[in-house]
Each structure stands twice: as structure tokens, then as C-alpha cells.
Design an enzyme around this catalytic site. Sequence first.
Site, PDB file in Angstrom:
ATOM      1  CE  LYS A   1      -3.926  -2.228   2.081  1.00  0.00           C
ATOM      2  NZ  LYS A   1      -4.794  -2.327   3.233  1.00  0.00           N
TER       3      LYS A   1
ATOM      4  CB  ILE B   1       1.013   6.463   2.144  1.00  0.00           C
ATOM      5  CG1 ILE B   1       0.345   7.830   2.174  1.00  0.00           C
ATOM      6  CG2 ILE B   1       2.135   6.402   3.171  1.00  0.00           C
ATOM      7  CD1 ILE B   1      -0.339   8.153   3.496  1.00  0.00           C
ATOM      8  CB  CYS B   2      -1.502   3.302  -1.703  1.00  0.00           C
ATOM      9  SG  CYS B   2      -2.863   2.980  -2.832  1.00  0.00           S
ATOM     10  CG  LEU B   3      -2.929   8.700   0.305  1.00  0.00           C
ATOM     11  CD1 LEU B   3      -2.542  10.164   0.454  1.00  0.00           C
ATOM     12  CD2 LEU B   3      -3.483   8.166   1.600  1.00  0.00           C
TER      13      LEU B   3
END
Length: 162
Positions: free
Chosen positions: A107, A114-116
Site C-alpha cells: 500500500k 503512501i497509497c491514497l
Amino acid sequence: MEQNISTSLESLPFIKTNAGPKDGEQWIERLKEEYMLLIQYIQMNKEEDHDWFNVESNADGTKWNGKCWYIHNFVRYEFDLQFEIPATYPATPIEMELPELDGKTHKMYRGGKICLDIHFAPLWAKYQPKLGIAHALATALGPWLAAEIPVLADQGIIKPNM
């Protein structure tokens, strides 16, 4: 930090100035609002005993760095935090980076971003240009830490800071 996203949005006022780093004096006005909202969010967190980050910016407010931390099983995990304000901000959301976690979770993108995409990007699109740095911390980084850090800690992928 365990607040849900709607509670975080309700407790933080929206930003009124629609400007980004390329907008001269309007950016200065926006930056003042950003700082005031960050101060309010930090004070609110301290009053609720949820202090979990600190950040500071360069002179023009386009590069930010600091620390964020998460307590899991009474153990503190602390990380370097950095982000840049995109030139197309506020139309483009901020990408939060935790460099030392790069490659430790799926993620996350290269460089520790960070994966958002699934949760935060639609929220940002819905409310922009009213959201700012404090909103991104409250509704993106905070929930990401709450979801990822316990898993990484329990799997032994990360170690506590001593």
C-alpha cells in the site's frame, strides 16, 4: 487519530482561498490559512491526547518535513514524514511520503509515497479546493497509519523506535 474520516472533516473548517504555489499573493493567503488550520488541528489533538505528528515547511511553504508516529500495543513506531505541495495544488492532492517504509507494504508507491487512491483521492476531488494539509493528515495519513502500522509491526517488518 482513531477518529473516522467524517468526524475529522466535521472538526476541521474548510479553507477558503483557492490558490496554489504558482498564484503569488493568493498563495500567501492560502498558506496563512493552512498554518492556522494546522495549529488548530495540533491543539485539538493535544487536548484529546492524540498528538501524533509534527511538520514544518520551507520558506515558501512548498516542501514539508517532520515526524509522525503510531502507538501499537503500547509501543511507539516513529517515521520521517515529507511531502511537497504540487504546482497544481489544490486541484492535485498532496502525496505523503514515509521514506523508511518504502518497499515494506504493497500500500505504498516508490519512494515511500503512501497509497491514497481508493479512499483519499475521491474525497479530495469531492471537496477541493476546500481541503488542505491538516485535512490530508487527518483523513489520509492518520487512517493509513492506523491500518498499516499494526500489520507491519505484528509481522515484524518494522521495529519500534528506542
